[in-house]
Each structure stands twice: as C-alpha cells, then as structure tokens.
Design a protein around this motif. Structure first.
Motif, PDB file in Angstrom:
ATOM      1  N   PHE A  60     -18.456 -30.650 -11.285  1.00 46.95           N
ATOM      2  CA  PHE A  60     -19.239 -31.289 -12.346  1.00 46.95           C
ATOM      3  C   PHE A  60     -19.135 -32.797 -12.173  1.00 46.95           C
ATOM      4  N   GLY A  61     -20.274 -33.440 -11.984  1.00 45.38           N
ATOM      5  CA  GLY A  61     -20.319 -34.891 -11.843  1.00 45.38           C
ATOM      6  C   GLY A  61     -20.656 -35.541 -13.163  1.00 45.38           C
ATOM      7  N   SER A  62     -19.729 -36.333 -13.703  1.00 46.23           N
ATOM      8  CA  SER A  62     -19.927 -36.971 -15.004  1.00 46.23           C
ATOM      9  C   SER A  62     -20.866 -38.161 -14.879  1.00 46.23           C
ATOM     10  N   ASP A  63     -21.539 -38.453 -15.989  1.00 48.22           N
ATOM     11  CA  ASP A  63     -22.419 -39.609 -16.085  1.00 48.22           C
ATOM     12  C   ASP A  63     -21.908 -40.544 -17.163  1.00 48.22           C
ATOM     13  N   GLU A  64     -22.450 -41.760 -17.180  1.00 51.93           N
ATOM     14  CA  GLU A  64     -22.224 -42.640 -18.323  1.00 51.93           C
ATOM     15  C   GLU A  64     -23.122 -42.131 -19.447  1.00 51.93           C
ATOM     16  N   GLU A  69     -23.853 -35.588 -25.204  1.00 53.77           N
ATOM     17  CA  GLU A  69     -24.678 -35.285 -24.029  1.00 53.77           C
ATOM     18  C   GLU A  69     -23.840 -34.685 -22.906  1.00 53.77           C
ATOM     19  N   SER A  70     -22.638 -35.224 -22.698  1.00 52.86           N
ATOM     20  CA  SER A  70     -21.768 -34.683 -21.653  1.00 52.86           C
ATOM     21  C   SER A  70     -21.391 -33.241 -21.946  1.00 52.86           C
ATOM     22  N   LEU A  71     -21.127 -32.929 -23.211  1.00 47.93           N
ATOM     23  CA  LEU A  71     -20.819 -31.543 -23.575  1.00 47.93           C
ATOM     24  C   LEU A  71     -22.010 -30.633 -23.294  1.00 47.93           C
ATOM     25  N   ARG A  72     -23.210 -31.094 -23.583  1.00 50.64           N
ATOM     26  CA  ARG A  72     -24.401 -30.277 -23.290  1.00 50.64           C
ATOM     27  C   ARG A  72     -24.557 -30.070 -21.781  1.00 50.64           C
ATOM     28  N   ARG A  73     -24.319 -31.113 -21.014  1.00 53.10           N
ATOM     29  CA  ARG A  73     -24.474 -30.993 -19.558  1.00 53.10           C
ATOM     30  C   ARG A  73     -23.444 -30.034 -18.950  1.00 53.10           C
ATOM     31  N   VAL A  74     -22.197 -30.148 -19.385  1.00 54.86           N
ATOM     32  CA  VAL A  74     -21.182 -29.259 -18.825  1.00 54.86           C
ATOM     33  C   VAL A  74     -21.409 -27.833 -19.306  1.00 54.86           C
ATOM     34  N   GLY A  75     -21.940 -27.680 -20.521  1.00 53.86           N
ATOM     35  CA  GLY A  75     -22.276 -26.335 -20.997  1.00 53.86           C
ATOM     36  C   GLY A  75     -23.368 -25.695 -20.162  1.00 53.86           C
ATOM     37  N   ALA A  76     -24.353 -26.502 -19.781  1.00 53.01           N
ATOM     38  CA  ALA A  76     -25.431 -25.982 -18.932  1.00 53.01           C
ATOM     39  C   ALA A  76     -24.911 -25.645 -17.542  1.00 53.01           C
ATOM     40  N   ALA A  77     -24.020 -26.489 -17.004  1.00 51.90           N
ATOM     41  CA  ALA A  77     -23.466 -26.223 -15.676  1.00 51.90           C
ATOM     42  C   ALA A  77     -22.621 -24.956 -15.667  1.00 51.90           C
ATOM     43  N   LEU A  78     -21.835 -24.746 -16.723  1.00 55.74           N
ATOM     44  CA  LEU A  78     -21.030 -23.528 -16.813  1.00 55.74           C
ATOM     45  C   LEU A  78     -21.917 -22.291 -16.943  1.00 55.74           C
ATOM     46  N   ALA A  79     -22.993 -22.406 -17.724  1.00 59.77           N
ATOM     47  CA  ALA A  79     -23.899 -21.269 -17.882  1.00 59.77           C
ATOM     48  C   ALA A  79     -24.538 -20.901 -16.553  1.00 59.77           C
ATOM     49  N   GLU A  80     -24.923 -21.911 -15.781  1.00 60.01           N
ATOM     50  CA  GLU A  80     -25.499 -21.636 -14.461  1.00 60.01           C
ATOM     51  C   GLU A  80     -24.477 -20.962 -13.558  1.00 60.01           C
ATOM     52  N   LEU A 119     -16.176 -39.830 -18.939  1.00 59.51           N
ATOM     53  CA  LEU A 119     -15.982 -38.934 -20.077  1.00 59.51           C
ATOM     54  C   LEU A 119     -14.971 -39.506 -21.060  1.00 59.51           C
ATOM     55  N   VAL A 120     -13.906 -40.101 -20.531  1.00 57.90           N
ATOM     56  CA  VAL A 120     -12.854 -40.639 -21.401  1.00 57.90           C
ATOM     57  C   VAL A 120     -13.350 -41.866 -22.167  1.00 57.90           C
ATOM     58  N   ARG A 121     -14.234 -42.629 -21.547  1.00 56.84           N
ATOM     59  CA  ARG A 121     -14.786 -43.789 -22.237  1.00 56.84           C
ATOM     60  C   ARG A 121     -15.534 -43.353 -23.493  1.00 56.84           C
ATOM     61  N   ALA A 122     -16.196 -42.209 -23.432  1.00 56.42           N
ATOM     62  CA  ALA A 122     -16.926 -41.696 -24.589  1.00 56.42           C
ATOM     63  C   ALA A 122     -16.028 -40.904 -25.531  1.00 56.42           C
ATOM     64  N   ASN A 123     -14.943 -40.327 -24.997  1.00 56.95           N
ATOM     65  CA  ASN A 123     -14.021 -39.533 -25.819  1.00 56.95           C
ATOM     66  C   ASN A 123     -12.596 -39.786 -25.353  1.00 56.95           C
ATOM     67  N   PRO A 124     -11.901 -40.771 -25.940  1.00 57.88           N
ATOM     68  CA  PRO A 124     -10.538 -41.118 -25.500  1.00 57.88           C
ATOM     69  C   PRO A 124      -9.523 -40.000 -25.679  1.00 57.88           C
ATOM     70  N   ARG A 125      -9.876 -38.921 -26.397  1.00 59.45           N
ATOM     71  CA  ARG A 125      -8.940 -37.811 -26.618  1.00 59.45           C
ATOM     72  C   ARG A 125      -8.788 -36.931 -25.386  1.00 59.45           C
ATOM     73  N   LEU A 126      -9.657 -37.087 -24.401  1.00 63.55           N
ATOM     74  CA  LEU A 126      -9.700 -36.116 -23.300  1.00 63.55           C
ATOM     75  C   LEU A 126      -8.379 -35.957 -22.548  1.00 63.55           C
ATOM     76  N   PRO A 127      -7.668 -37.020 -22.176  1.00 65.21           N
ATOM     77  CA  PRO A 127      -6.387 -36.795 -21.498  1.00 65.21           C
ATOM     78  C   PRO A 127      -5.417 -35.958 -22.319  1.00 65.21           C
ATOM     79  N   SER A 128      -5.393 -36.171 -23.634  1.00 67.27           N
ATOM     80  CA  SER A 128      -4.514 -35.371 -24.492  1.00 67.27           C
ATOM     81  C   SER A 128      -4.990 -33.924 -24.556  1.00 67.27           C
ATOM     82  N   ILE A 129      -6.304 -33.735 -24.547  1.00 61.99           N
ATOM     83  CA  ILE A 129      -6.837 -32.367 -24.559  1.00 61.99           C
ATOM     84  C   ILE A 129      -6.437 -31.634 -23.287  1.00 61.99           C
ATOM     85  N   VAL A 130      -6.577 -32.312 -22.134  1.00 60.19           N
ATOM     86  CA  VAL A 130      -6.164 -31.690 -20.872  1.00 60.19           C
ATOM     87  C   VAL A 130      -4.668 -31.380 -20.898  1.00 60.19           C
TER      88      VAL A 130
END
Length: 499
Positions: A60-64, A69-80, A119-130
């Motif tokens: 999965f290649g992240s965008d700015e 939007e990132s959640l929608r994109r990764v959801g679509a990639a997982l569905a595919e 992804l982290v720039r838009a959601n700083p919680r991500l490292p803690s989530i991982v």
C-alpha cells in the motif's frame, strides 16, 4: 530458510534484498515489524514492490491525504486483495491493521505500508496503534505471520520511529536503511569507464539511482570531452528535472520549518565553512544559535558530523548529498541567470563562470571524501597496513615550534589481529584534485608524522604516507615511492579498483 531470486533489472542491492527476503520469509510464529528508510529516489519502493510480487505480499503506497481518505484507500486496496465485492468500510486504523495481520494467518507474508510518514502526519496516533496491534500475547498478533514493513523517506521521522521513548521502540525485528550507491557502484550504474569523468559526475549527482534513469533519462557523458556539455544539458538546463532537485530535497523533510535558515547553513558549508564557528560567522549568528538547525539537518541525513582525528572538541560538518553542494556552490549564486537561460550557448557561458567554484568548492572536497571512503571500505588491507581499518576521518595537527597547524585530509586508524583491541594510527594522507603531487607533499607528511610521534600517538612511527591525486604524480615522487614502502600513491584508477 527459503531464498528469493533477485528481480530482473535490479542493480546491486544484494545486501538489502537478502535482508528483506530473510525477514519476509521468516517462518517464526507471531506477526513481526520491520522499518525501511532512506532518502528519496534510492530504490526503496522498487525493492518493496518486488518483494511483494515475489512473495504474494500486500503493498500500500500512502499519499499526502486526510486520514479519512487514506482509510478509504486502504479499505479499497484490502477489498481488492480479498476479492470482496465492495471496498471495506473502515473509520479507524485498528480494524485496518487487524485485517492486515489476517493476511498472514496461513503463511509468512510481507505487508508493506510505503511512505508511512504521510499517514502519521494526518493521524499522529498511528505509531501507538501499531504498538498496540503488535503487543505480545494479543490474539491477532500471535495468530499471524504477517511481516509488517513500514517505509519512509523522511529521515528525521523514520530515525525517531524506533528511538528513545517512541511507541515502537523495541518492537522491530528489522531496521534497514537503503543507502546511496558508493562511487564505484555509481560509476558502474552510469556506465562510465573513465575514472576522472566518473568522479566529476559523482561529485554532482552522487549515487542516487533515479538521477540517471528518471531525471537524466539515461543521458550519460559520452566521454571526458562530453562532460561540460552533459552538465549544461542535464543539470544546468531549466528544463531538466535535475535543475531544481537541489532546492527540493529540503522540502522532503517535514521537520524543516525555517527553510531559509537551513539553506543558509548548507550554503555556508558549501562555501568551505566546515566548523560551527565558521558557519556562525558566515551567517552572522552566534555559534550556540546553530545547535538546533545543525542537529535537524544531521537527523535528516543532509549533513554529517565528522570528529577531528586529534582534537576531541573539534567537529567538521559536511553536506551528505552532492547535488545539494553543487546547487549551493555553483547554481545558487547565479540562479536568476540560469532560470532565464534559453539556449545552450548561454548555459555554456554560465558554466564556464561556475567552473572555478565547481573545482574549488565541489570537486576538491568531494575528492577528499571519496579518498576517505576508499581508505575505510575499499582499499586492500595490505595497502593501508592493517587487517582492519576501524575509522577514517580528517584532522588538524599542531606544530608548536612553527606556530602553525597542519590539515590532514585522510587519517586512518585500525587494528591488527594481535592488537588486543588497541587502536593505532595506520596512515595519514593528503588529497589534491587538480595538482600534480611531488616530493614536497611527502616531506610535509613526514613532518606531520614526526609531530604525531612526538605526541606519543600509537602507530605514528610506522604510519604510511598516502598521496591522493587526480592530476597525477611527478616522476621524482613515483621513483621515491617505489623505493619507500611507507609511501603510497593513489590515483583515480586506484579509487575504482580498491587495490
């Protein structure tokens, strides 16, 4: 352990590929985390995409983008990936990572998130989530053999991802930095056989693979006589992708706020001001004011700190990216003229004006750095005088009787097998780009060796005297070196063989 064949078209990167393959195919139980970093355009995405293609992994290649939007994109990639009839509807990253871990329920599989800093720039919680997703004794983590790979080009961010008290500290089973190609590999990649031409090209574009393929579109100097024309058509031309690259490299780092200050610091170093005091004087600031910008630039990988070989309180700062040095030393002083140049004749005139600065501020320092690298990593051990070279740097030696100081471009330390861990001086050297070296240069090195011996430096009595020159050596020096085993002459061709 199973192995993966290297992808067709991959140049070098054997070490990086083997490390990624070993991590991705590890049959151990439980999900694992890996972190891959490196400056832009070094081939990280190529490596990771190739890894996923070879193993059936997920990329999965992240965008700015916004978090939603990132959640929608990764959801679509997982569905595919899962063959679902519609994109997965997710509004939080916890179910996303659980779904990613489920991809490794039956076998080891790499799961790549490229440009993770976006992804982290838009959601700083991500490292803690991982961190929480990969917590020990968590059911989804223990039942998975997903090999989660977080990749990014923002060096300051990626460097801090596993450091200190960061949430992911201690979680990663792989930390891989993809470096630029060294000067020998870069010459092979560019297909340049002439060592002097290879050094000149390397002094401008360094070892970044994309600068040949995507930026210069495989435009390579046809020979020594084509170098000047190559510079004007591929680096100085306003229509070239390389033209603004030296300016844009700073924008790749999100932690750089006051870009004017950072550009000025880099300009000071490119002008030859390598110490903190020299940089401060160039900028008209106090030395203490530069602690933060120098630290940030070092964390970003744009500059390096090189401690003096003989003075613990003295540090040299050097620009790590050749194209940045070339931009600040050659292009920036005449930027307006270059931007408005509309024909090759005008560009050739500007390049002639800039060549003095190119030789003095770019080629000379770059040649010295290549000589240090060759001594540390590529030279045959018997030429330097030890089984193991431990470190190579530059240094300043005081001469109290003459009330002077002597600069050494290359100072090598190392160990012999029977040294029992005691480091000793192996070699001292001087590097000259455009000067034919003679006996006077060796006499100078001998005098410095005597000073070091008088200081009681271990190994100083037997340290080899190394003359590096791109312009050649006088006949008397060649004769003397043939009769003196402690004198070593290194020319451009030697730097490309290691012998």
């Amino acid at each position: 352990m199973a192995t993966l064949a290297r992808p067709v078209g991959m140049f070098d990167r054997e070490f990086e590929w083997e490390a990624l393959a070993r991590f991705a195919l590890d049959a151990g139980t439980g999900a694992a985390l890996g972190v891959v970093s490196g400056r832009r355009r070094q081939g990280k995405t190529f490596l990771l995409r190739a890894l996923c293609e070879a193993t059936g992994g997920f990329y999965f290649g992240s965008d700015e983008a916004t978090d939603g939007e990132s959640l929608r994109r990764v959801g679509a990639a997982l569905a595919e990936r899962l063959g679902a009839p519609a994109p997965l509807a997710v509004d939080d990253w916890y179910p996303v990572f659980d779904a990613l871990l489920d991809l490794g329920r039956d076998r080891p599989v790499p799961v790549v998130i490229d440009e993770f800093p976006y992804l982290v720039r838009a959601n700083p919680r991500l490292p803690s989530i991982v961190q929480n997703v990969l917590a020990p004794r968590r059911a989804q983590r223990d039942a998975s053999r997903a090999r989660l790979l977080l990749c990014g080009s923002a060096m300051s961010f990626m460097g801090g991802l596993l450091a200190g008290s960061a949430p992911l500290r201690g979680r990663a089973g792989l930390e891989l930095v993809v470096p630029t190609l060294d000067h020998q590999l870069a010459a092979r990649f560019w297909g340049i056989d002439d060592p002097v031409t290879a050094l000149k090209v390397n002094a401008i574009v360094g070892g970044t693979p994309a600068y040949r393929r995507e930026f210069a579109r495989d435009d390579v100097p046809a020979g020594p006589g084509d170098f000047d024309a190559w510079v004007t058509r591929t680096v100085l031309s306003p229509t070239s992708a390389l033209f603004r690259e030296g300016r844009y490299l700073l924008s790749d780092e999100p932690d750089l706020r006051d870009t004017a200050l950072y550009h000025s610091v880099l300009a000071a170093i490119a002008e030859g001001n390598a110490t903190r005091g020299g940089i401060a004087s160039y900028l008209g600031r106090k030395s203490g004011d530069l602690a933060h910008p120098l630290t940030v630039l070092a964390d970003c990988g744009l500059i390096t700190r090189e401690p003096d070989a003989f003075r613990d309180n003295r540090t040299q700062f050097r620009i790590a990216e050749p194209l940045v040095t070339f931009y600040h030393a050659v292009m920036r002083p005449m930027w307006a003229d270059l931007e408005h140049a509309r024909d090759s004749r005008r560009l050739a005139q500007l390049w002639r004006i800039g060549q003095r600065r190119f030789v003095g501020n770019v080629l000379g320092p770059h040649f010295e750095q290549v000589c240090r690298y060759w001594t540390a990593h590529l030279a045959a051990p018997e030429r330097i005088g030890a089984a193991l070279v431990s470190r190579v740097t530059s240094g300043v030696v005081s001469d109290p009787s003459a009330r002077a100081s002597h600069q050494l471009d290359v100072v090598a330390f190392g160990f012999d097998e029977d040294d029992q861990g005691h480091e000793r001086l192996l070699a001292i050297g001087e590097a000259k780009w455009g000067e034919t070296m003679g006996l006077a240069h060796v006499d100078r090195l001998r005098r410095i060796r005597e000073l070091l011996s008088a200081q009681g430096r271990p190994g100083a009595d037997t340290a080899r005297l190394v003359c590096f020159s791109a312009a050649g050596f006088g006949e008397s020096l060649v004769t003397a070196a043939a009769q003196s085993p402690d004198v070593l002459l290194v020319g451009p061709s030697d730097l490309y063989t290691g012998n």
